[in-house]
Design a protein around this motif. Sequence first.
Motif, short mmCIF file in Angstrom:
data_model
loop_
_atom_site.label_atom_id
_atom_site.label_comp_id
_atom_site.label_asym_id
_atom_site.label_seq_id
_atom_site.Cartn_x
_atom_site.Cartn_y
_atom_site.Cartn_z
N ARG A 1 0.67 -1.18 -0.02
CA ARG A 1 -0.03 -0.10 0.03
C ARG A 1 0.92 1.20 0.03
O ARG A 1 1.88 1.53 0.88
CB ARG A 1 -0.77 -0.09 1.27
CG ARG A 1 -1.54 -1.55 1.53
CD ARG A 1 -2.49 -1.25 2.14
NE ARG A 1 -3.05 -2.41 2.03
CZ ARG A 1 -4.07 -2.75 3.02
NH1 ARG A 1 -4.77 -1.88 3.73
NH2 ARG A 1 -4.66 -3.91 2.83
N THR A 2 0.51 2.02 -0.61
CA THR A 2 1.14 3.18 -0.64
C THR A 2 0.35 4.28 -0.29
O THR A 2 -0.65 4.11 0.21
CB THR A 2 1.44 3.41 -2.22
OG1 THR A 2 0.23 3.11 -2.81
CG2 THR A 2 2.61 2.70 -2.58
N TYR B 1 -3.79 -3.65 -9.48
CA TYR B 1 -2.64 -3.18 -9.90
C TYR B 1 -1.63 -4.10 -10.57
O TYR B 1 -0.52 -3.89 -11.06
CB TYR B 1 -2.01 -2.92 -8.42
CG TYR B 1 -1.66 -4.21 -7.65
CD1 TYR B 1 -0.64 -4.88 -7.61
CD2 TYR B 1 -2.61 -4.70 -6.60
CE1 TYR B 1 -0.33 -6.15 -7.16
CE2 TYR B 1 -2.26 -5.82 -5.57
CZ TYR B 1 -1.13 -6.50 -6.11
OH TYR B 1 -0.85 -7.70 -5.22
N ASP C 1 0.44 1.03 -13.07
CA ASP C 1 1.08 2.47 -12.45
C ASP C 1 0.05 2.91 -11.37
O ASP C 1 -0.96 3.31 -11.95
CB ASP C 1 1.31 3.25 -13.61
CG ASP C 1 1.75 4.72 -13.35
OD1 ASP C 1 2.77 4.62 -12.83
OD2 ASP C 1 1.02 5.78 -13.35
N ALA C 2 0.65 3.13 -10.39
CA ALA C 2 -0.23 3.81 -9.29
C ALA C 2 -0.61 5.12 -9.64
O ALA C 2 -1.90 5.39 -9.25
CB ALA C 2 0.64 3.92 -7.87
N THR C 3 -0.15 6.03 -10.02
CA THR C 3 -0.55 7.27 -10.44
C THR C 3 -1.74 7.28 -11.41
O THR C 3 -2.61 8.17 -11.40
CB THR C 3 0.81 8.37 -11.16
OG1 THR C 3 1.69 8.29 -10.14
CG2 THR C 3 0.23 9.67 -11.42
N ARG D 1 -3.71 4.98 -11.62
CA ARG D 1 -4.93 4.30 -11.00
C ARG D 1 -5.64 5.36 -10.38
O ARG D 1 -6.80 5.85 -10.09
CB ARG D 1 -4.67 3.38 -9.89
CG ARG D 1 -4.27 2.09 -10.49
CD ARG D 1 -4.46 0.84 -9.62
NE ARG D 1 -3.60 0.83 -8.47
CZ ARG D 1 -2.40 0.71 -8.35
NH1 ARG D 1 -1.57 0.28 -9.58
NH2 ARG D 1 -1.71 0.81 -7.10
N PRO E 1 -3.00 3.35 -2.74
CA PRO E 1 -1.72 3.60 -2.40
C PRO E 1 -1.69 4.80 -1.20
O PRO E 1 -2.61 5.79 -1.61
CB PRO E 1 -1.08 4.48 -3.74
CG PRO E 1 -1.78 3.63 -4.71
CD PRO E 1 -3.19 3.65 -4.09
N ASN F 1 4.06 1.05 -6.03
CA ASN F 1 3.51 2.21 -5.71
C ASN F 1 4.72 2.87 -4.85
O ASN F 1 5.54 2.52 -4.58
CB ASN F 1 2.05 2.03 -4.79
CG ASN F 1 2.25 1.36 -3.73
OD1 ASN F 1 3.62 1.33 -3.09
ND2 ASN F 1 1.48 0.50 -3.55
#
Length: 552
Positions: free
Chosen positions: A6-7, A66, A259-261, A263, A279, A401
């Motif tokens: 988790r970010t 993810y 890519d977390a950004t 999402r 995240p 993340n």
Amino acid sequence: MRSKQRTTPSRITAVAAAAVVAGLVLGGCGVRPAGVTDSAGGAKFTMSDSTPAPTKEIDNFNWAMYAEPFSLDYAYAFDYPDNTVLSNVCESLFRWNADLSTSPGLATRVENPDPLTWIYTIREGVKFHDGSEMTADDVVASLSRHLDPEVGSFWASAYQNVETIQKTGDFEVTVTMTRPDYVFNSSLVGATGVVESAKTLEAAGKDYGNSSTGVNCTGPFRFDQWEAGESITLKRFEDYWDPELKAKSGQVTFKMLPDATSRINAFQTGEIDGGFAIPSNAMDILKASKDAGSLYFGADTSVQSLVFSNLAGTFKDVRVRKALMMAINREALIKAAEQGYAKKTDALTTKSVWTDVPPQTTDEAFATLPSTPYDLEEARKLIKEAGAEGSKFVFATASLNAAFDITARAIASAAKEIGLEPEIQTMSNDKYTTLFSDPEARKNVDLLVTSWYLSSTEPLEMYSVLRTGDFSNYGGWSNAEFDDLVNTAYTVQDPEARGKLTGKAAALAAEDVVWGPLYETVTSMWLGKRITGADPSINYMYFPWAAQIGGR
């Protein structure tokens, strides 16, 4: 990846954040312990049991992932992506509810007439997605795959004491044990208890569960399409047996967004309606985006830990393992990597999975665990005593993340600070997940990080994987006393007595620093402004959570 990583209100880059955390983790100067309070001293977050009930049905919704599932074959569904999808298509003999309690699923009743016998009454009138009716034959075929060495089930250890699985009636299945096993039944809320059509299993063979064949189970959604690397689409199953959980959406599409950004941006724009494992560096941002949706927190069974995956190299000496743990300022790590959305722990399980054990016994088990406090001086001393100065090791990581990047860099920095030489091996998200199921993928890897969740409220599930030769004993640790304690605990029916044995085993594993617990997390879930209804609980791994989602 058996490892859901988790970010700040600001979108700091992973590199910049890593520079910040290096100072926090290594120096620890002037850092107050991370907690669950915000800058104003209020609660950092509140736990929710549920979300508002939907007011209408919807045609579809999109859900962020993810990483892509390894497989939809329940025998290999060993990670978050796999089970997040599969839980809506395939069902188990029992259900795991949002409060982590268990209730009847495809089995309506279980009897344990003697220590070696479990009798399951199978629910009648249940249809598979192809329209055929489920019977005891399907249950026998499904459970028996975990015993078949040709299948190589990742969950085979749950069946370690099973001798036979037999049909004893049209809707009755009897499981006979070689020795008493009071953990087996609790495991049937998860992948170990999934039921698939026997005809489908035979027809699909080794192709079962892949992107071309899919699955044919009994859940509220049916498999429709899997576009490799892109998405998985499920359609509502109109003949689902449970009217209370009939899907409120005609379709759900799982989008692969590593890519977390990307999402988070998709959450804010409404392109993606929801997701789990938010995240941590985006939580405050999403909490402030009230017009876009709502962020929820709920029950979890996960512990973020270091896994020493090679005990024949640099980490062969327990003093080296202990030194690395002592070099990590976990409170500062929680603050920098998780933004305070976590809690420090010395245990490999959360107390939430000790529900059947009396509270006093649970507290005693946790209180007797040895601790590894942040102490650089002592850590350097241990490294010197072990003759490990300058020793190299390979640390596998992935850019899941910002929190994972920060954690990886902080651990590497801590290792360097005490005289070790880490080599960071960065992998793709999908490849990183294979570390937890494929021994070949772990070759030459000495250290990795996992957010390890338990699939039931039985702490022995965690400690059983550290026994000699177990599938998930990644470092190959072996301790005869530990093995004996765990194996004996399996045979004990009384939860308190079983809990005491588990506590002793936990202390042995902690003393040897087999895995290094860092902190506990909570389940996080984002629901966009269009949808509502799902419960923010780790039970989403084995409960048809998507069926609850409808329109606001």
